[in-house]
Every structure is written in structure tokens, then in C-alpha cells.
Motif scaffolding. Structure first.
Motif, PDB file in Angstrom:
ATOM      1  N   ILE A 109       0.795  -1.352  -0.041  1.00  4.42           N
ATOM      2  CA  ILE A 109      -0.023  -0.079   0.035  1.00  4.42           C
ATOM      3  C   ILE A 109       0.796   1.195   0.053  1.00  4.42           C
ATOM      4  N   LYS A 110       1.885   1.112   0.898  1.00 10.26           N
ATOM      5  CA  LYS A 110       2.961   2.416   0.631  1.00 10.26           C
ATOM      6  C   LYS A 110       3.427   2.604  -0.664  1.00 10.26           C
ATOM      7  N   ALA A 111       3.966   1.537  -1.140  1.00  6.40           N
ATOM      8  CA  ALA A 111       4.574   1.551  -2.710  1.00  6.40           C
ATOM      9  C   ALA A 111       3.577   2.381  -3.654  1.00  6.40           C
ATOM     10  N   LEU A 112       2.208   1.533  -3.650  1.00 10.88           N
ATOM     11  CA  LEU A 112       1.264   2.164  -4.475  1.00 10.88           C
ATOM     12  C   LEU A 112       0.972   3.510  -4.141  1.00 10.88           C
ATOM     13  N   SER A 113       0.762   3.867  -2.873  1.00 12.60           N
ATOM     14  CA  SER A 113       0.567   5.225  -2.595  1.00 12.60           C
ATOM     15  C   SER A 113       1.491   6.391  -3.154  1.00 12.60           C
ATOM     16  N   ALA A 114       2.692   5.891  -2.984  1.00 10.70           N
ATOM     17  CA  ALA A 114       4.028   6.639  -3.603  1.00 10.70           C
ATOM     18  C   ALA A 114       3.859   6.858  -4.984  1.00 10.70           C
ATOM     19  N   LEU A 115       3.835   5.588  -5.713  1.00 12.68           N
ATOM     20  CA  LEU A 115       3.529   5.715  -7.216  1.00 12.68           C
ATOM     21  C   LEU A 115       2.642   6.352  -7.601  1.00 12.68           C
ATOM     22  N   THR A 116       1.246   6.355  -6.877  1.00 15.72           N
ATOM     23  CA  THR A 116       0.033   7.080  -7.205  1.00 15.72           C
ATOM     24  C   THR A 116       0.368   8.769  -7.243  1.00 15.72           C
TER      25      THR A 116
END
Length: 318
Positions: A109-116
Motif C-alpha cells: 500500500i505504501k508503494a502504491l501510494s507513492a507511485l500514485t
């Protein structure tokens, strides 16, 4: 029509389209062909078992997507040492997330949040300001903010859950006292509390339900009570667990100990409510000063100011 369009104008849009295509290809790569086939077989199996179910909802699809992407996305952001993994697991447990893959899912979730955040901020800044160093700086800042945003949300969820446990625990102890004094044992009293308190305080009822399940699986009462306080990270639960362990060890009156602890927790809950009520006056200062006082000032002083200006304006014009 296309003669006046130069390369600098087209570049931000081309980069945004390229990032979108790259994100789509990354999603396809993370899902993989085998996962697609398995998801189709699962969907056909569910439809054969329950024809009225139809297609899975969006939440289930998002969950499967996160589970499929978790091994690849979570690896760079996973805690490396056992101490960091234990601290994160404890924090997730206090917030109510206790699955086997909770740490990997949180890192995903942290990685997806950063990419988003990086993609959205990059697209917006490229369209507004173009490909400049300032736009790149804004994009990096937005990505870092979105990277640490799940940490903040997890902290708020854990704090809110602890507050609900703190507020519901005195009622649970009162009900347990009634059950114990009516002749039930401690295990049966905990089971009754889990059943009766599930509607009023679902989190407290769920925790006692987990304790009952652990007792039925053969764990000792001391281990179950210690785990009750540790996994929630609530001081009142830890104190209650230690008191119940001592009562069970020394054979003293369970009802009297629970009644004393219930009165103490109820007093603390009353003090907590009084503290929040005392802070209300201080918290009201900022909206009063920023939003209410300016309007009152305009309504009260505005007519007098207009009259003074009208009276003094001819004198200045001379």
C-alpha cells in the motif's frame, strides 16, 4: 493546424501518456498470466457454486490485485531487521490488522501510494509548468508525502481503536462481574461478554471472542490474557490481564477484583470526558477568531465606518 505545435508543448502530454501506459504495463506484469487464469477459474467456480452471486465486487478485485502485486511491490519497503518487523507487526495488530501478510500488504500500500502520488503530481505539474526542475521537485515531494501517508493513517486508526477499547472496557467488566457473581466461571463469563457486548462495543466483543477461541484451542488462560493485552497495546487491557492472572494464581475473589478494576476504569473514562470537555473552549478559539469574529466585526463596525467615511470625505476633498 499542427504547424504551430512545437516539441516543448507536446512533451508534457507525451510524458503523461507514457507514464499511464507504463503503469498499465506494470499492473499487467504484477498480475501475471497465471494469476489471470486462476482468477478466471475462481470466478467460474463461484458462479457454478452460487449462480446468483454474479461477478465479484470491486473490493474483492482490489484485494486480489493487492495480493498479487504484494510480493514484488512490498520487497523494497519491507523492514529488513526482525526488530523493525516486530514493531510494525505490533502497530498493525493494535490497529486491527493481524493477517499473515499484513506487513507485506502494508508495504504494498505504501508503494502504491507513492507511485500514485508521483504519477498524479508529475502529470499535473508537467501539464501546468512543463518539464522544469521546479516541476520535478514538486513531483518528488508529492511522492514522498504519499509514501508516508499510510503511516499517518495507520497511526490514526490505531489511536481510534484504542480509544474505543478504552471506552467499552468498563461496560465489559460490569457485565463480567454480573456473570461471575451469578455463578459462571471466568471462561463462560468471557464467552457471555463476547456474545452480549458485540453490538454495543464490537471491538471489545471481538477481542473477547478471540480469547474464547484461543481457550477452546487448548491455550492456557495466562497466555491468552497476556496476548489480549499485548496485541491491542492498551494499558487498561494489560492491567486487567495481569489482575486476572494474579487472581487465578492466588485464588482470591474474581468478582471483587473485577468490580474494583471496573470502578477504576469508569473513573478514568469520566476524567477523560471531562478533559475533552475542558479542551473544547480552547479548540473553539481558532474558528471563532478566523470565521466568526470577522463577520461580527463587519456587521457592528461596518455601518459606523461607512458613516465616518461619508462625513470625513468632503473635508478631504477640499
Amino acid at each position: 493546424m499542427f504547424q504551430n505545435i512545437d516539441f516543448v508543448t507536446v512533451l508534457p502530454f507525451a510524458l503523461f501518456v507514457a507514464c499511464a501506459i507504463g503503469g498499465w504495463m506494470l499492473t499487467e506484469f504484477l498480475l501475471g498470466k497465471g494469476n489471470k487464469t486462476e482468477s478466471r477459474l475462481d470466478r467460474l467456480k463461484r458462479q457454478a457454486t452460487n449462480p446468483a452471486a454474479g461477478n465479484p465486487d470491486r473490493a474483492a478485485g482490489l484485494k486480489r490485485l493487492l495480493e498479487a502485486a504484494s510480493p514484488r511491490l512490498s520487497e523494497p519497503l519491507k523492514p529488513k531487521s526482525q526488530k523493525e518487523i516486530g514493531a510494525l507487526t505490533k502497530k498493525l495488530s493494535s490497529a486491527g490488522f493481524r493477517g499473515e501478510g499484513a506487513v507485506a500488504m502494508f508495504a504494498t500500500i505504501k508503494a502504491l501510494s507513492a507511485l500514485t502520488g508521483f504519477a498524479l503530481a508529475g502529470g499535473v505539474t508537467l501539464i501546468i509548468e512543463g518539464f522544469t526542475m521546479q516541476a520535478l521537485m514538486y513531483t518528488v515531494i508529492a511522492g514522498l508525502v504519499c509514501l508516508f501517508l499510510p503511516e499517518l493513517i495507520l497511526t490514526l486508526i490505531a489511536k481510534k481503536r484504542k480509544e474505543k477499547v478504552f471506552l467499552g472496557l468498563p461496560d465489559a467488566l460490569d457485565l463480567m462481574v454480573v456473570c461471575v457473581e451469578a455463578g459462571l466461571g471466568l471462561d463462560q463469563a468471557m464467552r457471555k461478554v463476547a456474545e452480549e457486548l458485540y453490538r454495543a462495543h464490537p471491538i471489545v466483543g471481538y477481542e473477547f471472542k478471540v480469547c474464547n477461541q484461543a481457550l477452546q484451542m487448548g491455550r492456557t488462560r495466562n497466555d491468552v490474557l497476556k496476548d489480549l493485552g499485548e496485541r491491542n497495546n492498551v494499558d487498561d487491557l494489560k492491567t486487567l490481564a495481569s489482575i486476572m492472572i494474579q487472581v487465578d494464581r492466588f485464588g482470591t475473589s474474581i468478582g471483587q477484583a473485577l468490580r474494583t478494576q471496573s470502578e477504576t476504569m469508569r473513573t478514568r473514562r469520566k476524567q477523560y470526558a471531562e478533559e475533552k470537555a475542558a479542551k473544547t473552549a480552547v479548540k473553539l478559539i481558532f474558528p471563532l477568531v478566523l470565521f466568526i469574529f470577522p463577520g461580527i466585526f463587519v456587521v457592528l463596525v461596518g455601518p459606523a465606518a461607512i458613516t465616518m467615511i461619508n462625513e470625513m470625505l468632503p473635508a478631504f476633498q477640499r
